[in-house]
Write an enzyme that holds these catalytic residues in place. Structure first.
Site, PDB file in Angstrom:
ATOM      1  CB  CYS A   1      32.978  64.493  40.121  1.00 10.90           C
ATOM      2  SG  CYS A   1      32.205  63.736  41.109  1.00 10.90           S
TER       3      CYS A   1
ATOM      4  CB  CYS B   1      38.412  68.116  40.920  1.00 10.45           C
ATOM      5  SG  CYS B   1      38.224  68.686  41.840  1.00 10.45           S
TER       6      CYS B   1
ATOM      7  CB  CYS C   1      37.556  62.822  46.078  1.00 13.09           C
ATOM      8  SG  CYS C   1      38.343  61.712  44.429  1.00 13.09           S
TER       9      CYS C   1
ATOM     10  CB  CYS D   1      38.960  31.894  46.090  1.00  8.46           C
ATOM     11  SG  CYS D   1      39.238  33.441  47.546  1.00  8.46           S
TER      12      CYS D   1
ATOM     13  CG  HIS E   1      37.006  31.175  40.955  1.00 10.06           C
ATOM     14  ND1 HIS E   1      36.255  31.151  40.287  1.00 10.06           N
ATOM     15  CD2 HIS E   1      36.705  31.668  43.162  1.00 10.06           C
ATOM     16  CE1 HIS E   1      35.120  31.616  41.406  1.00 10.06           C
ATOM     17  NE2 HIS E   1      35.209  31.858  42.475  1.00 10.06           N
TER      18      HIS E   1
ATOM     19  CB  CYS F   1      32.263  33.641  48.055  1.00 13.32           C
ATOM     20  SG  CYS F   1      32.234  33.116  45.730  1.00 13.32           S
TER      21      CYS F   1
END
Length: 259
Positions: free
Chosen positions: A74, A77, A112, A175, A179, A220
């Site tokens: 990695c 690059c 990548c 959800c 939340h 969840c």
């Protein structure tokens, strides 16, 4: 089984129509860190006590390791991740022009690997993929989240929002019921947070390991007895994108620690 019976009973008490609050205003949005007890906060704040930092160190080693038919690392690059990767994770999931859709940080790492290192993609939730994601995301610690700013992402953000608001599973919960409508309360002894994804991949004490936001979302879904989407599915990517976009402006804190 006993745990989920308790969860089902608790949620039946907290999801009546009179309690529906709707989306949280931007200026009232808080990291899950603010819901944690002092011991958990102290564990996250101290790099020598934060178990997620072990994955960050593994990711640093992988960053400089040459591999694949291309024999590239990695770093070949991208150079020093401390500078080249700063703020990168704060804008993911990001739009990929070649694929014409958003990709997560995990998916970008695997793209990548396949395209530039000519090596097989890493499996979701594998230690090496989590380590690389944690290492890259850690470079953005303290950086404000900017995900979702790209206009090309709007339909995918909207898709994620619809999924967040959609009731599902045998418990018929969305959800948002936990939340948005009931944060700052407790469920089965654990704090209900606003689901702001500021610290992924994060170390969860329940798991005793690092995990991605996709693992948390799937957990969840299983909790409300719904069929969980596959890792890397468009639905999970859209959900992650929506959650990151609604956390816009909050600082990154990878690797976070949660109960």
């Amino acid at each position: 089984m006993i745990l989920w019976r308790a969860i089902a009973a608790a949620m039946l008490l907290v999801t009546g129509p009179a309690l529906l609050a709707g989306e949280i205003p931007p200026d009232a949005r808080r990291s899950g860190y603010s819901f944690m007890g002092p011991d958990t906060r102290a564990m996250q704040d101290d790099d020598t006590s934060n178990p997620g930092m072990l994955f960050v160190l593994d990711g640093e080693a992988l960053w400089g390791k040459k591999m694949g038919d291309a024999g590239k690392a990695c770093a070949d690059c991208h150079g020093d991740a401390r500078s080249s990767m700063k703020s990168v994770a704060a804008r993911y999931p990001a739009f990929d022009k070649a694929l014409a859709r958003p990709v997560t940080l995990d998916q970008r790492i695997n793209l990548c690997r396949a395209n530039h290192q000519q090596v097989m993609p890493l499996p979701y939730e594998s230690r090496d993929l989590l380590a690389l994601s944690a290492y890259v995301a850690h470079q953005s610690s303290g950086v404000a989240i900017t995900a979702g700013d790209d206009p090309q992402l709007k339909p995918f953000v909207d898709q994620g929002r619809d999924l967040f608001m959609q009731r599902e599973g045998q418990l018929n919960l969305a959800c948002t019921n936990c939340h948005d409508d009931n944060f700052d309360k407790r469920l089965a002894g654990a704090p209900i947070t606003q689901a702001q994804p500021t610290g992924y991949p994060l170390y969860r004490l329940e798991w005793q390991t690092l995990g991605s936001i996709e693992r948390r979302l799937r957990s969840c879904m299983s909790g409300v007895r719904a069929q969980a989407y596959d890792y890397g599915s468009p639905e999970l990517v859209a959900l992650e994108l929506y959650l990151m976009s609604r956390a816009r402006g909050l600082p990154m804190e990878t690797p976070a620690v949660r109960p």
